[in-house]
Design a protein around this motif. Structure first.
Motif, PDB file in Angstrom:
ATOM      1  N   THR A   1       0.843  -1.202   0.000  1.00  0.00           N
ATOM      2  CA  THR A   1       0.000   0.000   0.000  1.00  0.00           C
ATOM      3  C   THR A   1       0.876   1.250   0.000  1.00  0.00           C
ATOM      4  O   THR A   1       0.593   2.219  -0.721  1.00  0.00           O
ATOM      5  N   SER A   2       1.941   1.234   0.784  1.00  0.00           N
ATOM      6  CA  SER A   2       2.859   2.376   0.832  1.00  0.00           C
ATOM      7  C   SER A   2       3.541   2.580  -0.516  1.00  0.00           C
ATOM      8  O   SER A   2       3.685   3.716  -0.989  1.00  0.00           O
ATOM      9  N   LEU A   3       3.962   1.483  -1.156  1.00  0.00           N
ATOM     10  CA  LEU A   3       4.611   1.595  -2.463  1.00  0.00           C
ATOM     11  C   LEU A   3       3.625   2.103  -3.516  1.00  0.00           C
ATOM     12  O   LEU A   3       3.994   2.874  -4.402  1.00  0.00           O
ATOM     13  N   GLY A   4       2.372   1.659  -3.404  1.00  0.00           N
ATOM     14  CA  GLY A   4       1.361   2.182  -4.322  1.00  0.00           C
ATOM     15  C   GLY A   4       1.101   3.652  -4.074  1.00  0.00           C
ATOM     16  O   GLY A   4       0.987   4.445  -5.020  1.00  0.00           O
ATOM     17  N   ALA A   5       1.032   4.043  -2.802  1.00  0.00           N
ATOM     18  CA  ALA A   5       0.722   5.433  -2.454  1.00  0.00           C
ATOM     19  C   ALA A   5       1.779   6.411  -2.948  1.00  0.00           C
ATOM     20  O   ALA A   5       1.465   7.548  -3.317  1.00  0.00           O
ATOM     21  N   LEU A   6       3.035   5.991  -2.989  1.00  0.00           N
ATOM     22  CA  LEU A   6       4.095   6.921  -3.409  1.00  0.00           C
ATOM     23  C   LEU A   6       4.229   7.016  -4.932  1.00  0.00           C
ATOM     24  O   LEU A   6       4.909   7.913  -5.449  1.00  0.00           O
ATOM     25  N   THR A   7       3.575   6.106  -5.651  1.00  0.00           N
ATOM     26  CA  THR A   7       3.764   6.030  -7.110  1.00  0.00           C
ATOM     27  C   THR A   7       3.359   7.312  -7.827  1.00  0.00           C
ATOM     28  O   THR A   7       4.119   7.843  -8.645  1.00  0.00           O
ATOM     29  N   GLY A   8       2.153   7.803  -7.556  1.00  0.00           N
ATOM     30  CA  GLY A   8       1.698   9.025  -8.229  1.00  0.00           C
ATOM     31  C   GLY A   8       2.544  10.225  -7.858  1.00  0.00           C
ATOM     32  O   GLY A   8       2.816  11.094  -8.704  1.00  0.00           O
ATOM     33  N   LEU A   9       2.977  10.292  -6.603  1.00  0.00           N
ATOM     34  CA  LEU A   9       3.841  11.389  -6.155  1.00  0.00           C
ATOM     35  C   LEU A   9       5.167  11.352  -6.901  1.00  0.00           C
ATOM     36  O   LEU A   9       5.692  12.389  -7.324  1.00  0.00           O
TER      37      LEU A   9
ATOM     38  N   PHE B   1       5.870   7.555   2.940  1.00  0.00           N
ATOM     39  CA  PHE B   1       5.492   6.222   2.477  1.00  0.00           C
ATOM     40  C   PHE B   1       6.724   5.372   2.138  1.00  0.00           C
ATOM     41  O   PHE B   1       6.757   4.171   2.423  1.00  0.00           O
ATOM     42  N   TYR B   2       7.730   5.988   1.540  1.00  0.00           N
ATOM     43  CA  TYR B   2       8.929   5.253   1.136  1.00  0.00           C
ATOM     44  C   TYR B   2       9.680   4.733   2.361  1.00  0.00           C
ATOM     45  O   TYR B   2      10.060   3.557   2.421  1.00  0.00           O
ATOM     46  N   ASN B   3       9.883   5.579   3.347  1.00  0.00           N
ATOM     47  CA  ASN B   3      10.588   5.160   4.562  1.00  0.00           C
ATOM     48  C   ASN B   3       9.798   4.112   5.336  1.00  0.00           C
ATOM     49  O   ASN B   3      10.374   3.224   5.965  1.00  0.00           O
ATOM     50  N   LYS B   4       8.475   4.218   5.296  1.00  0.00           N
ATOM     51  CA  LYS B   4       7.642   3.210   5.961  1.00  0.00           C
ATOM     52  C   LYS B   4       7.872   1.835   5.319  1.00  0.00           C
ATOM     53  O   LYS B   4       8.031   0.826   6.018  1.00  0.00           O
ATOM     54  N   ALA B   5       7.894   1.792   3.993  1.00  0.00           N
ATOM     55  CA  ALA B   5       8.117   0.526   3.291  1.00  0.00           C
ATOM     56  C   ALA B   5       9.522  -0.011   3.563  1.00  0.00           C
ATOM     57  O   ALA B   5       9.707  -1.212   3.801  1.00  0.00           O
ATOM     58  N   LEU B   6      10.509   0.867   3.540  1.00  0.00           N
ATOM     59  CA  LEU B   6      11.890   0.439   3.768  1.00  0.00           C
ATOM     60  C   LEU B   6      12.084  -0.123   5.174  1.00  0.00           C
ATOM     61  O   LEU B   6      12.900  -1.028   5.388  1.00  0.00           O
TER      62      LEU B   6
END
Length: 332
Positions: A89-97, A135-140
Protein backbone atom coordinates in the motif's frame (compact mmCIF):
# COMPACT_ATOMS: atom_id res chain seq x y z
CA UNK A 1 -13.05 -26.09 -26.41
CA UNK A 2 -12.26 -27.64 -23.01
CA UNK A 3 -10.19 -24.68 -21.81
CA UNK A 4 -13.01 -22.31 -22.83
CA UNK A 5 -15.43 -24.25 -20.66
CA UNK A 6 -12.96 -24.40 -17.79
CA UNK A 7 -12.30 -20.65 -17.91
CA UNK A 8 -16.02 -19.96 -17.97
CA UNK A 9 -16.57 -22.36 -15.08
CA UNK A 10 -13.95 -20.61 -12.93
CA UNK A 11 -15.07 -17.10 -13.90
CA UNK A 12 -17.37 -16.52 -10.88
CA UNK A 13 -14.65 -17.67 -8.49
CA UNK A 14 -12.01 -15.47 -10.14
CA UNK A 15 -14.34 -12.48 -10.05
CA UNK A 16 -15.29 -13.17 -6.42
CA UNK A 17 -11.64 -13.40 -5.35
CA UNK A 18 -10.80 -10.06 -6.93
CA UNK A 19 -13.97 -8.45 -5.55
CA UNK A 20 -13.09 -9.64 -2.06
CA UNK A 21 -9.55 -8.22 -2.39
CA UNK A 22 -10.96 -4.88 -3.61
CA UNK A 23 -13.39 -4.71 -0.66
CA UNK A 24 -10.62 -5.59 1.78
CA UNK A 25 -8.34 -2.84 0.43
CA UNK A 26 -11.09 -0.22 0.53
CA UNK A 27 -11.63 -1.03 4.20
CA UNK A 28 -7.89 -0.97 4.86
CA UNK A 29 -7.53 2.48 3.29
CA UNK A 30 -10.28 3.86 5.52
CA UNK A 31 -8.72 2.35 8.64
CA UNK A 32 -5.10 3.33 8.04
CA UNK A 33 -4.19 5.37 4.97
CA UNK A 34 -6.66 8.16 5.66
CA UNK A 35 -4.85 8.78 8.96
CA UNK A 36 -1.51 9.05 7.14
CA UNK A 37 -2.93 11.65 4.78
CA UNK A 38 -4.81 13.74 7.36
CA UNK A 39 -1.85 15.92 8.52
CA UNK A 40 -0.92 16.73 4.92
CA UNK A 41 -4.51 17.67 4.08
CA UNK A 42 -4.65 19.99 7.08
CA UNK A 43 -1.42 21.93 6.43
CA UNK A 44 -0.85 22.27 2.70
CA UNK A 45 1.91 24.30 1.10
CA UNK A 46 0.39 24.23 -2.39
CA UNK A 47 2.37 21.22 -3.63
CA UNK A 48 -0.53 18.83 -2.98
CA UNK A 49 -4.00 19.17 -4.48
CA UNK A 50 -7.23 17.29 -3.87
CA UNK A 51 -6.55 15.32 -7.05
CA UNK A 52 -3.25 14.11 -5.59
CA UNK A 53 -4.97 12.65 -2.54
CA UNK A 54 -7.65 11.03 -4.72
CA UNK A 55 -4.93 9.56 -6.93
CA UNK A 56 -3.50 7.89 -3.83
CA UNK A 57 -6.70 6.59 -2.22
CA UNK A 58 -8.73 5.78 -5.33
CA UNK A 59 -6.06 4.59 -7.74
CA UNK A 60 -2.50 3.65 -6.78
CA UNK A 61 -2.85 2.72 -3.08
CA UNK A 62 -6.09 1.00 -4.01
CA UNK A 63 -5.27 -0.81 -7.25
CA UNK A 64 -1.67 -1.87 -6.61
CA UNK A 65 -2.43 -3.85 -3.40
CA UNK A 66 -5.86 -5.18 -4.38
CA UNK A 67 -4.97 -6.27 -7.93
CA UNK A 68 -1.21 -6.77 -8.09
CA UNK A 69 -0.77 -7.85 -4.48
CA UNK A 70 -3.56 -10.40 -4.88
CA UNK A 71 -2.00 -11.69 -8.11
CA UNK A 72 1.42 -12.10 -6.44
CA UNK A 73 -0.19 -13.94 -3.53
CA UNK A 74 -2.27 -16.13 -5.85
CA UNK A 75 0.84 -17.28 -7.71
CA UNK A 76 2.67 -18.32 -4.53
CA UNK A 77 -0.48 -19.88 -3.03
CA UNK A 78 -0.71 -17.96 0.25
CA UNK A 79 -2.69 -14.77 1.05
CA UNK A 80 -1.15 -11.34 1.61
CA UNK A 81 -0.36 -10.82 5.29
CA UNK A 82 -0.77 -7.55 7.22
CA UNK A 83 2.87 -6.45 6.85
CA UNK A 84 2.83 -7.11 3.12
CA UNK A 85 -0.43 -5.21 2.74
CA UNK A 86 1.02 -2.20 4.55
CA UNK A 87 4.21 -2.29 2.47
CA UNK A 88 2.57 -2.66 -0.92
CA UNK A 89 0.00 0.00 0.00
CA UNK A 90 2.86 2.38 0.83
CA UNK A 91 4.61 1.59 -2.46
CA UNK A 92 1.36 2.18 -4.32
CA UNK A 93 0.72 5.43 -2.45
CA UNK A 94 4.10 6.92 -3.41
CA UNK A 95 3.76 6.03 -7.11
CA UNK A 96 1.70 9.03 -8.23
CA UNK A 97 3.84 11.39 -6.15
CA UNK A 98 6.97 9.98 -7.78
CA UNK A 99 5.52 10.34 -11.29
CA UNK A 100 4.70 13.98 -10.55
CA UNK A 101 8.34 14.69 -9.74
CA UNK A 102 8.90 14.26 -13.48
CA UNK A 103 5.60 15.54 -14.89
CA UNK A 104 4.57 18.43 -12.63
CA UNK A 105 7.17 19.28 -10.01
CA UNK A 106 10.15 19.36 -12.38
CA UNK A 107 12.65 18.13 -9.81
CA UNK A 108 16.20 17.75 -11.11
CA UNK A 109 17.63 14.28 -11.70
CA UNK A 110 19.99 14.80 -8.77
CA UNK A 111 17.13 15.71 -6.43
CA UNK A 112 15.09 12.65 -7.41
CA UNK A 113 18.09 10.36 -7.07
CA UNK A 114 18.77 11.73 -3.59
CA UNK A 115 15.18 11.00 -2.52
CA UNK A 116 15.47 7.41 -3.80
CA UNK A 117 18.98 6.56 -2.59
CA UNK A 118 19.07 8.43 0.74
CA UNK A 119 15.47 8.77 1.93
CA UNK A 120 16.31 8.77 5.64
CA UNK A 121 18.71 11.70 5.21
CA UNK A 122 16.89 13.62 2.48
CA UNK A 123 15.44 16.98 3.43
CA UNK A 124 12.09 17.44 1.73
CA UNK A 125 11.35 20.97 0.62
CA UNK A 126 7.62 20.50 -0.09
CA UNK A 127 4.69 18.58 1.36
CA UNK A 128 4.66 16.45 -1.77
CA UNK A 129 8.22 15.32 -1.12
CA UNK A 130 7.50 14.84 2.60
CA UNK A 131 4.53 12.59 1.84
CA UNK A 132 6.59 10.62 -0.67
CA UNK A 133 9.33 10.07 1.92
CA UNK A 134 6.75 9.15 4.55
CA UNK A 135 5.49 6.22 2.48
CA UNK A 136 8.93 5.25 1.14
CA UNK A 137 10.59 5.16 4.56
CA UNK A 138 7.64 3.21 5.96
CA UNK A 139 8.12 0.53 3.29
CA UNK A 140 11.89 0.44 3.77
CA UNK A 141 11.46 -0.06 7.52
CA UNK A 142 9.32 -3.15 6.92
CA UNK A 143 10.82 -4.81 3.84
CA UNK A 144 13.18 -7.75 4.34
CA UNK A 145 15.92 -6.31 2.10
CA UNK A 146 15.87 -2.48 1.99
CA UNK A 147 18.89 -2.18 -0.30
CA UNK A 148 17.31 -4.43 -2.92
CA UNK A 149 14.16 -2.31 -2.80
CA UNK A 150 16.24 0.84 -3.29
CA UNK A 151 18.03 -0.70 -6.27
CA UNK A 152 14.71 -1.75 -7.77
CA UNK A 153 13.36 1.76 -7.31
CA UNK A 154 16.43 3.30 -8.90
CA UNK A 155 15.92 1.01 -11.90
CA UNK A 156 12.34 2.33 -12.16
CA UNK A 157 13.75 5.87 -12.05
CA UNK A 158 16.18 5.10 -14.89
CA UNK A 159 13.36 3.64 -16.99
CA UNK A 160 11.30 6.77 -16.32
CA UNK A 161 14.19 8.96 -17.48
CA UNK A 162 14.60 6.86 -20.63
CA UNK A 163 10.86 7.16 -21.36
CA UNK A 164 11.39 10.90 -21.96
CA UNK A 165 12.69 9.82 -25.36
CA UNK A 166 9.08 9.04 -26.30
CA UNK A 167 8.66 12.69 -27.23
CA UNK A 168 11.03 11.93 -30.13
CA UNK A 169 10.60 9.91 -33.31
CA UNK A 170 11.68 6.41 -32.27
CA UNK A 171 11.79 3.03 -34.00
CA UNK A 172 9.20 0.40 -33.10
CA UNK A 173 11.96 -1.68 -31.52
CA UNK A 174 13.02 1.18 -29.25
CA UNK A 175 9.42 1.96 -28.26
CA UNK A 176 8.84 -1.69 -27.40
CA UNK A 177 12.02 -1.78 -25.30
CA UNK A 178 11.03 1.36 -23.37
CA UNK A 179 7.48 0.08 -22.84
CA UNK A 180 8.57 -3.33 -21.54
CA UNK A 181 11.29 -1.83 -19.36
CA UNK A 182 9.08 0.83 -17.80
CA UNK A 183 6.27 -1.59 -16.98
CA UNK A 184 8.44 -4.58 -16.13
CA UNK A 185 10.72 -2.80 -13.67
CA UNK A 186 7.74 -1.13 -11.98
CA UNK A 187 6.02 -4.47 -11.41
CA UNK A 188 9.21 -5.98 -9.97
CA UNK A 189 9.49 -2.98 -7.61
CA UNK A 190 6.05 -3.73 -6.16
CA UNK A 191 6.87 -7.44 -5.93
CA UNK A 192 9.63 -6.75 -3.37
CA UNK A 193 6.90 -5.94 -0.83
CA UNK A 194 6.17 -9.66 -0.64
CA UNK A 195 8.08 -11.85 1.81
CA UNK A 196 8.60 -14.94 -0.36
CA UNK A 197 11.83 -15.06 -2.35
CA UNK A 198 11.85 -14.01 -6.00
CA UNK A 199 13.21 -16.65 -8.36
CA UNK A 200 14.71 -15.90 -11.76
CA UNK A 201 11.75 -17.58 -13.48
CA UNK A 202 9.26 -15.42 -11.59
CA UNK A 203 11.38 -12.35 -12.29
CA UNK A 204 11.23 -13.04 -16.04
CA UNK A 205 7.48 -13.59 -15.81
CA UNK A 206 6.76 -10.37 -13.89
CA UNK A 207 9.03 -8.30 -16.14
CA UNK A 208 7.09 -9.54 -19.19
CA UNK A 209 3.74 -9.05 -17.45
CA UNK A 210 4.63 -5.53 -16.34
CA UNK A 211 5.60 -4.62 -19.89
CA UNK A 212 2.33 -6.06 -21.19
CA UNK A 213 0.36 -4.09 -18.60
CA UNK A 214 2.17 -0.89 -19.62
CA UNK A 215 1.26 -1.64 -23.24
CA UNK A 216 -2.34 -2.08 -22.10
CA UNK A 217 -2.28 1.26 -20.27
CA UNK A 218 -0.93 2.88 -23.43
CA UNK A 219 -3.82 1.43 -25.42
CA UNK A 220 -6.33 3.13 -23.13
CA UNK A 221 -4.25 6.33 -23.02
CA UNK A 222 -4.00 6.83 -26.80
CA UNK A 223 -5.97 10.08 -26.69
CA UNK A 224 -4.08 11.54 -23.72
CA UNK A 225 -0.65 10.52 -25.02
CA UNK A 226 -1.37 11.79 -28.53
CA UNK A 227 -2.47 15.17 -27.18
CA UNK A 228 0.69 15.36 -25.06
CA UNK A 229 2.96 14.46 -27.97
CA UNK A 230 4.05 11.17 -26.39
CA UNK A 231 4.77 8.38 -28.87
CA UNK A 232 3.68 4.90 -27.80
CA UNK A 233 3.28 1.49 -29.42
CA UNK A 234 -0.48 1.87 -30.05
CA UNK A 235 -0.58 5.50 -31.19
CA UNK A 236 2.27 4.99 -33.70
CA UNK A 237 1.04 1.66 -35.08
CA UNK A 238 0.66 1.57 -38.86
CA UNK A 239 -2.52 -0.45 -38.29
CA UNK A 240 -4.50 -1.66 -35.30
CA UNK A 241 -3.81 -5.21 -36.43
CA UNK A 242 -0.12 -4.50 -35.85
CA UNK A 243 -0.82 -3.45 -32.26
CA UNK A 244 -3.19 -6.37 -31.71
CA UNK A 245 -0.67 -8.90 -33.03
CA UNK A 246 2.07 -7.62 -30.72
CA UNK A 247 -0.24 -7.48 -27.71
CA UNK A 248 -1.45 -11.04 -28.32
CA UNK A 249 2.12 -12.30 -28.77
CA UNK A 250 3.22 -10.71 -25.49
CA UNK A 251 0.15 -12.10 -23.74
CA UNK A 252 0.96 -15.64 -24.90
CA UNK A 253 4.55 -15.15 -23.77
CA UNK A 254 3.32 -14.25 -20.28
CA UNK A 255 1.20 -17.41 -20.19
CA UNK A 256 4.21 -19.51 -21.22
CA UNK A 257 6.50 -17.90 -18.65
CA UNK A 258 3.90 -18.51 -15.96
CA UNK A 259 3.84 -22.23 -16.69
CA UNK A 260 7.66 -22.34 -16.59
CA UNK A 261 7.75 -21.24 -12.95
CA UNK A 262 7.97 -23.79 -10.12
CA UNK A 263 4.71 -22.80 -8.40
CA UNK A 264 1.86 -25.27 -8.04
CA UNK A 265 -0.10 -25.85 -11.24
CA UNK A 266 -3.43 -24.84 -9.71
CA UNK A 267 -1.93 -21.55 -8.46
CA UNK A 268 -0.38 -20.83 -11.85
CA UNK A 269 -3.70 -21.46 -13.57
CA UNK A 270 -5.58 -19.22 -11.15
CA UNK A 271 -2.94 -16.50 -11.63
CA UNK A 272 -3.42 -16.70 -15.40
CA UNK A 273 -7.20 -16.48 -15.06
CA UNK A 274 -6.83 -13.46 -12.79
CA UNK A 275 -4.51 -11.43 -15.02
CA UNK A 276 -6.45 -12.43 -18.15
CA UNK A 277 -9.62 -10.98 -16.66
CA UNK A 278 -7.96 -7.55 -16.52
CA UNK A 279 -5.99 -7.70 -19.75
CA UNK A 280 -8.92 -8.85 -21.90
CA UNK A 281 -10.40 -5.36 -21.74
CA UNK A 282 -7.57 -4.17 -24.00
CA UNK A 283 -9.01 -6.19 -26.90
CA UNK A 284 -12.29 -4.31 -26.52
CA UNK A 285 -10.45 -1.01 -26.86
CA UNK A 286 -8.53 -2.31 -29.89
CA UNK A 287 -11.85 -3.29 -31.47
CA UNK A 288 -13.05 0.30 -31.08
CA UNK A 289 -9.88 1.61 -32.72
CA UNK A 290 -10.25 -0.89 -35.54
CA UNK A 291 -13.78 0.38 -36.30
CA UNK A 292 -12.41 3.93 -36.48
CA UNK A 293 -9.59 2.74 -38.73
CA UNK A 294 -12.06 1.16 -41.18
CA UNK A 295 -14.00 4.42 -41.35
CA UNK A 296 -10.88 6.43 -42.18
CA UNK A 297 -9.56 4.63 -45.22
CA UNK A 298 -7.88 1.75 -43.41
CA UNK A 299 -5.28 3.92 -41.66
CA UNK A 300 -5.22 4.62 -37.94
CA UNK A 301 -4.37 8.29 -37.34
CA UNK A 302 -5.07 9.23 -33.69
CA UNK A 303 -4.27 12.92 -34.17
CA UNK A 304 -7.32 13.25 -36.43
CA UNK A 305 -9.86 11.68 -34.05
CA UNK A 306 -11.97 13.16 -31.28
CA UNK A 307 -11.77 12.29 -27.60
CA UNK A 308 -14.99 10.27 -27.81
CA UNK A 309 -13.50 8.26 -30.68
CA UNK A 310 -10.46 7.25 -28.66
CA UNK A 311 -11.84 6.85 -25.12
CA UNK A 312 -13.08 3.32 -24.51
CA UNK A 313 -15.78 3.31 -21.84
CA UNK A 314 -15.44 0.05 -19.91
CA UNK A 315 -18.44 0.96 -17.75
CA UNK A 316 -20.75 0.13 -20.66
CA UNK A 317 -22.40 -3.24 -20.23
CA UNK A 318 -21.74 -4.16 -23.87
CA UNK A 319 -18.01 -3.54 -23.44
CA UNK A 320 -17.92 -5.50 -20.19
CA UNK A 321 -19.58 -8.42 -21.93
CA UNK A 322 -17.10 -8.29 -24.82
CA UNK A 323 -14.26 -8.22 -22.30
CA UNK A 324 -15.54 -11.39 -20.62
CA UNK A 325 -15.84 -13.08 -24.01
CA UNK A 326 -12.23 -12.18 -24.80
CA UNK A 327 -11.20 -13.46 -21.36
CA UNK A 328 -12.74 -16.85 -22.11
CA UNK A 329 -11.29 -16.85 -25.63
CA UNK A 330 -7.68 -15.90 -24.81
CA UNK A 331 -7.19 -17.33 -21.31
CA UNK A 332 -4.95 -20.42 -21.58
Amino acid sequence: MLHYLKTGFYLPYTYFRLSRAVSKQKSYIQRTLINDLAPFKATRDGSLEDSDFLKITDYYAFGVPSILGTAFATLRGTPVDENEQEMITSLGALTGLFDDFFDKKSLSDAEIQELINNPSRSKASTDSEKLFLHFYNKALAMVLDPETLKKAFFAVYQAQVESKEQFNDLSREKLEDITLKKGGLSLLFYRYAMHNSLSEDEKKLLYALGGLMQFGNDIFDVYKDTQAGIRTLPNTATSINQARTLFTSLLNEVYQLTQQTSFRKRDKNQFIRMISLGLSRCFVCLDQFERIERCSGGKFTPALYSRSDLICDMEKSSNLLRSLIYHIQYCK
